[in-house]
Design a protein around this motif. Structure first.
Motif, mmCIF file in Angstrom:
data_model
loop_
_atom_site.group_PDB
_atom_site.id
_atom_site.type_symbol
_atom_site.label_atom_id
_atom_site.label_comp_id
_atom_site.label_asym_id
_atom_site.label_seq_id
_atom_site.Cartn_x
_atom_site.Cartn_y
_atom_site.Cartn_z
ATOM 1 N N ASP A 122 1.047 -1.390 -0.337
ATOM 2 C CA ASP A 122 -0.168 -0.093 -0.195
ATOM 3 C C ASP A 122 0.765 1.140 -0.056
ATOM 4 O O ASP A 122 0.373 2.128 -1.099
ATOM 5 N N VAL A 123 1.917 1.422 0.667
ATOM 6 C CA VAL A 123 3.020 2.190 0.501
ATOM 7 C C VAL A 123 3.512 2.627 -0.569
ATOM 8 O O VAL A 123 3.757 3.333 -0.801
ATOM 9 N N VAL A 124 3.603 1.370 -0.609
ATOM 10 C CA VAL A 124 4.990 1.819 -1.959
ATOM 11 C C VAL A 124 3.642 1.749 -3.714
ATOM 12 O O VAL A 124 4.198 2.722 -4.501
ATOM 13 N N GLN A 125 2.822 1.443 -3.431
ATOM 14 C CA GLN A 125 2.096 1.640 -4.192
ATOM 15 C C GLN A 125 1.243 3.891 -4.623
ATOM 16 O O GLN A 125 0.941 4.317 -5.692
ATOM 17 N N ALA A 126 1.307 3.902 -3.136
ATOM 18 C CA ALA A 126 1.032 5.276 -2.886
ATOM 19 C C ALA A 126 2.072 6.194 -3.915
ATOM 20 O O ALA A 126 2.072 7.225 -3.817
ATOM 21 N N ILE A 127 3.362 6.103 -3.251
ATOM 22 C CA ILE A 127 4.314 6.334 -4.016
ATOM 23 C C ILE A 127 4.955 6.212 -5.441
ATOM 24 O O ILE A 127 4.801 6.989 -5.769
ATOM 25 N N ILE A 128 4.317 5.207 -5.976
ATOM 26 C CA ILE A 128 4.643 5.173 -7.118
ATOM 27 C C ILE A 128 3.631 6.106 -8.379
ATOM 28 O O ILE A 128 3.347 7.024 -8.713
ATOM 29 N N LYS A 129 1.943 6.335 -7.339
ATOM 30 C CA LYS A 129 0.941 6.830 -7.898
ATOM 31 C C LYS A 129 1.590 8.413 -8.127
ATOM 32 O O LYS A 129 0.861 9.199 -8.801
ATOM 33 N N GLN A 130 2.053 9.116 -6.805
ATOM 34 C CA GLN A 130 2.257 9.774 -6.647
ATOM 35 C C GLN A 130 3.557 10.674 -7.652
ATOM 36 O O GLN A 130 3.716 11.279 -8.310
ATOM 37 N N THR A 131 4.504 9.588 -8.375
ATOM 38 C CA THR A 131 6.066 9.994 -8.234
ATOM 39 C C THR A 131 5.424 10.087 -9.766
ATOM 40 O O THR A 131 5.908 10.887 -10.341
ATOM 41 N N THR A 132 4.306 9.271 -10.076
ATOM 42 C CA THR A 132 3.716 9.559 -11.762
ATOM 43 C C THR A 132 3.225 10.507 -11.995
ATOM 44 O O THR A 132 2.876 10.467 -13.364
ATOM 45 N N THR A 133 2.394 10.939 -10.988
ATOM 46 C CA THR A 133 1.264 12.158 -11.434
ATOM 47 C C THR A 133 2.463 13.095 -11.142
ATOM 48 O O THR A 133 2.045 14.401 -12.163
ATOM 49 N N LEU A 134 2.911 13.871 -9.903
ATOM 50 C CA LEU A 134 3.546 15.034 -9.986
ATOM 51 C C LEU A 134 4.897 14.499 -8.777
ATOM 52 O O LEU A 134 4.616 14.386 -7.665
ATOM 53 N N GLN A 135 6.205 14.405 -9.624
ATOM 54 C CA GLN A 135 7.159 14.056 -8.115
ATOM 55 C C GLN A 135 7.781 14.898 -7.368
ATOM 56 O O GLN A 135 7.386 15.206 -5.864
ATOM 57 N N HIS A 136 7.695 15.957 -7.652
ATOM 58 C CA HIS A 136 7.917 17.401 -6.901
ATOM 59 C C HIS A 136 7.261 19.211 -7.244
ATOM 60 O O HIS A 136 7.545 19.125 -8.708
ATOM 61 N N SER A 137 7.020 20.124 -6.781
ATOM 62 C CA SER A 137 6.406 21.320 -7.023
ATOM 63 C C SER A 137 7.041 22.033 -5.321
ATOM 64 O O SER A 137 8.288 22.539 -5.632
ATOM 65 N N THR A 138 5.827 22.451 -4.995
ATOM 66 C CA THR A 138 6.692 23.164 -4.113
ATOM 67 C C THR A 138 5.980 23.610 -3.414
ATOM 68 O O THR A 138 4.547 23.912 -3.535
ATOM 69 N N ILE A 139 5.360 24.034 -1.875
ATOM 70 C CA ILE A 139 4.171 24.449 -1.594
ATOM 71 C C ILE A 139 3.884 25.689 -1.303
ATOM 72 O O ILE A 139 3.034 26.355 -1.185
ATOM 73 N N LEU A 140 4.396 26.433 -2.279
ATOM 74 C CA LEU A 140 3.895 27.180 -2.520
ATOM 75 C C LEU A 140 2.648 27.488 -3.858
ATOM 76 O O LEU A 140 2.375 28.697 -3.991
ATOM 77 N N TYR A 141 2.503 26.036 -4.450
ATOM 78 C CA TYR A 141 1.351 26.164 -5.193
ATOM 79 C C TYR A 141 0.933 24.872 -4.169
ATOM 80 O O TYR A 141 0.773 24.452 -2.970
ATOM 81 N N LEU A 142 -0.542 24.840 -4.131
ATOM 82 C CA LEU A 142 -1.247 24.311 -3.664
ATOM 83 C C LEU A 142 -1.290 22.252 -4.009
ATOM 84 O O LEU A 142 -1.002 22.193 -5.442
ATOM 85 N N ASN A 143 -1.343 21.629 -3.548
ATOM 86 C CA ASN A 143 -1.518 20.342 -3.584
ATOM 87 C C ASN A 143 -2.221 19.763 -3.008
ATOM 88 O O ASN A 143 -2.432 19.605 -1.539
ATOM 89 N N HIS A 144 -2.835 18.664 -3.293
ATOM 90 C CA HIS A 144 -4.045 17.815 -1.832
ATOM 91 C C HIS A 144 -2.894 17.638 -1.211
ATOM 92 O O HIS A 144 -3.218 16.756 -0.073
ATOM 93 N N SER A 145 -1.985 17.031 -1.366
ATOM 94 C CA SER A 145 -1.375 15.610 -0.757
ATOM 95 C C SER A 145 -0.832 15.500 0.794
ATOM 96 O O SER A 145 -1.061 14.868 1.556
ATOM 97 N N ILE A 146 -0.054 17.253 0.576
ATOM 98 C CA ILE A 146 -0.096 18.008 1.703
ATOM 99 C C ILE A 146 -0.954 18.331 2.597
ATOM 100 O O ILE A 146 -0.860 17.807 3.607
ATOM 101 N N ALA A 147 -1.957 18.213 2.272
ATOM 102 C CA ALA A 147 -3.082 18.742 3.305
ATOM 103 C C ALA A 147 -3.767 17.915 3.134
ATOM 104 O O ALA A 147 -4.023 17.945 4.786
ATOM 105 N N ASP A 148 -4.059 17.162 2.171
ATOM 106 C CA ASP A 148 -4.764 15.239 3.443
ATOM 107 C C ASP A 148 -4.439 14.316 4.133
ATOM 108 O O ASP A 148 -4.580 14.646 5.474
ATOM 109 N N PHE A 149 -2.542 14.553 4.286
ATOM 110 C CA PHE A 149 -1.530 14.331 5.414
ATOM 111 C C PHE A 149 -1.437 14.721 6.289
ATOM 112 O O PHE A 149 -2.116 14.598 8.014
ATOM 113 N N ALA A 150 -1.555 16.183 6.222
ATOM 114 C CA ALA A 150 -1.383 16.978 7.535
ATOM 115 C C ALA A 150 -2.840 17.164 8.352
ATOM 116 O O ALA A 150 -2.777 16.994 9.451
#
Length: 483
Positions: A122-150
């Motif tokens: 489950d952890v591996v799949q979460a990493i793969i899914k996010q990596t293939t979608t967006l590996q990095h941007s910046t917190i200066l833009y919105l992204n649901h991943s950081i907000a959902d986990f927080a």
């Protein structure tokens, strides 16, 4: 002709590896047979629990090749366990595999880091899914991943602890927490504990209180209180007597006002030392009277590892002002966090505070998956049940082997301190190395810590079973009987 020779070499290498793999998988039966043939009556070699999984063939560099390159290109301060360092190339749940396909029971969990199990799907799949979608941007833009986990992380916290700052490590989290405490209170003095370990950066090295981990650089603004160690401490299990030293430090070592108090509910690097009972409540009151904040370092004891509670500090019934975490938060992904209240968090708005990789979408996706796995697979309950069973078995082993001076901890963060003299509590620094080697040869990996390096640190993945616990204890018993 050259292509044919290359293909033949590859085929031969693959066959050799397959042969070694088969040989390694049968090694336990061979070891048991050889023990019986040698006439060692009454001595049974522990057998690894069954595990229906075979790792892929490894065709990478050998241990010797890696060690040579490591010595040339990596930091000379790096060290390895064991006389012949292991080349670990694969992991699956509570097991690790070396370059030859040999399986080891992981009783260390990458230093209390792998909570869900190695390569949990489950952890591996979460990493793969996010990596293939967006590996990095910046917190200066919105992204649901950081907000959902927080939001999910805040839901695991008591009181008004709900504002999250993501970091890359436990050291960075503790650095940030100490800075926040100083900014919020306007004071500089931090009180820590002797034997503590909070990191190896500028500020955290000051809070760390073991000379083994401190360089001769400027470290100021930190006072170290007597460690409430039930085994080696002057007051035994009397937490309130230890707490009086914090009050004395405030009165005689500071202006009477402090920035805060930082503690580990169970000291990991220090040798799995659980703070004496009833220690934190009076310390909490003393710090509050001095205007300070209480910082709980949950880098090793957090995320259900203690079993009885999700966080280590909850075992003494207090709610800190700031909580730091790392290691188990990402199951091995570089991730840390600081959680505090909205009021306290507001101090960072006085200037710009920014972290390029803190809150990276891949890391936070992994962290969120870890929380879901812990809940869905009841890993906190498993840590309590299996950890209690393991501690009972280790405690029983103490009656058999005089070298065991103390068994401590809770859940799946346990320590076994070895001594050559129980009355004098003389550290068994040499003997522990020999026992570790023998346990490794049997297929069990455990950690080592404590100021004198004489404490086994047992912090396995939380998916550990009672069969795993039996094998670990049996391997320790067998190894100690061979001293």
């Amino acid at each position: 002709m050259q292509k044919f020779a290359t293909s033949l070499n590859r085929l031969t290498t693959a066959k050799d590896q397959l042969f070694r793999r088969c040989r390694c998988y049968s090694q336990l039966a061979q070891r048991q047979s050889s023990a019986e043939e040698s006439g060692e009556s009454g001595v049974r070699v522990p057998i690894l629990p069954a595990f229906d999984y075979s790792p892929p063939l490894y065709d990478g560099p050998t241990a010797e090749e890696i060690l040579k390159k490591r010595k040339e290109f990596l930091s000379p301060s790096m060290f390895c366990f064991y006389k012949k360092p292991l080349n670990i190339v694969h992991g699956k749940m509570q097991y690790l595999f070396d370059e030859n396909g040999r399986r080891f029971l992981d009783g260390f969990g990458g230093i209390a880091t792998v909570n869900c199990g190695h390569c949990h799907p489950d952890v591996v799949q979460a990493i793969i899914k996010q990596t293939t979608t967006l590996q990095h941007s910046t917190i200066l833009y919105l992204n649901h991943s950081i907000a959902d986990f927080a939001a999910a992380l805040a839901a695991k916290m008591p009181g008004d602890l709900k504002v999250v700052f993501f970091t890359n490590s436990g050291t960075e989290a503790n650095e940030l927490a100490m800075m926040i405490a100083r900014l919020y209170t306007g004071c500089q003095d931090i009180i820590s504990l002797r034997n503590a370990y909070h990191g190896n950066a500028a500020g955290t090295m000051g809070a760390t209180a073991q000379s083994n981990w401190k360089f001769n650089v400027v470290q100021n603004g930190v006072h170290h209180a007597i460690n409430p160690d039930p085994y080696r401490g002057v007051f035994g299990y009397d937490g309130e007597k230890y707490a009086k030293d914090v009050e004395d430090l405030i009165q005689f070592g500071t202006s009477g006002q402090v920035a805060g108090f930082i503690f580990e509910a169970i000291q990991g690097v220090g040798g799995i030392v659980e703070l004496a009972p009833n220690y934190l409540p009076p310390v909490y009151n003393s710090i509050k009277k001095a205007g300070g904040l209480v910082i709980a370092d949950e880098v090793q004891s957090g995320f259900a590892r203690t079993g009885t509670n999700f966080w280590g500090f909850q075992n003494q019934g207090i709610v800190p002002d700031i909580v730091t975490m790392a290691k188990g938060i990402g199951n091995g992904i570089p991730l840390g966090a600081v959680v505090t209240t909205p009021e306290i968090a507001n101090v960072l708005t006085r200037r710009n505070y920014f972290n390029t990789f803190g809150g990276n979408p891949v890391c936070t996706a992994a962290g969120h998956a870890v929380l879901k796995v812990i809940e869905r697979e009841n890993l906190q309950e498993n840590a309590h049940v299996v950890g209690s069973y393991l501690k009972e078995r280790l405690t029983a082993l103490k009656d058999k082997h005089e070298i065991i001076g103390d068994v401590r901890g809770r859940g799946l963060i346990l320590g076994v301190e070895l001594v050559t003299d129980r009355k004098l509590k003389t550290p068994a620094k040499t003997e522990i190395l020999e026992i570790m080697e023998k346990m490794k040869d049997l297929g069990v990996l455990v950690g080592k810590g404590g100021f004198q390096g004489n404490v086994f640190r047992i912090t396995p993945p939380l998916c550990f079973t009672k069969e795993d616990a039996d094998f670990l204890v049996d391997a320790m018993d067998y190894s100690m009987s061979k001293l």
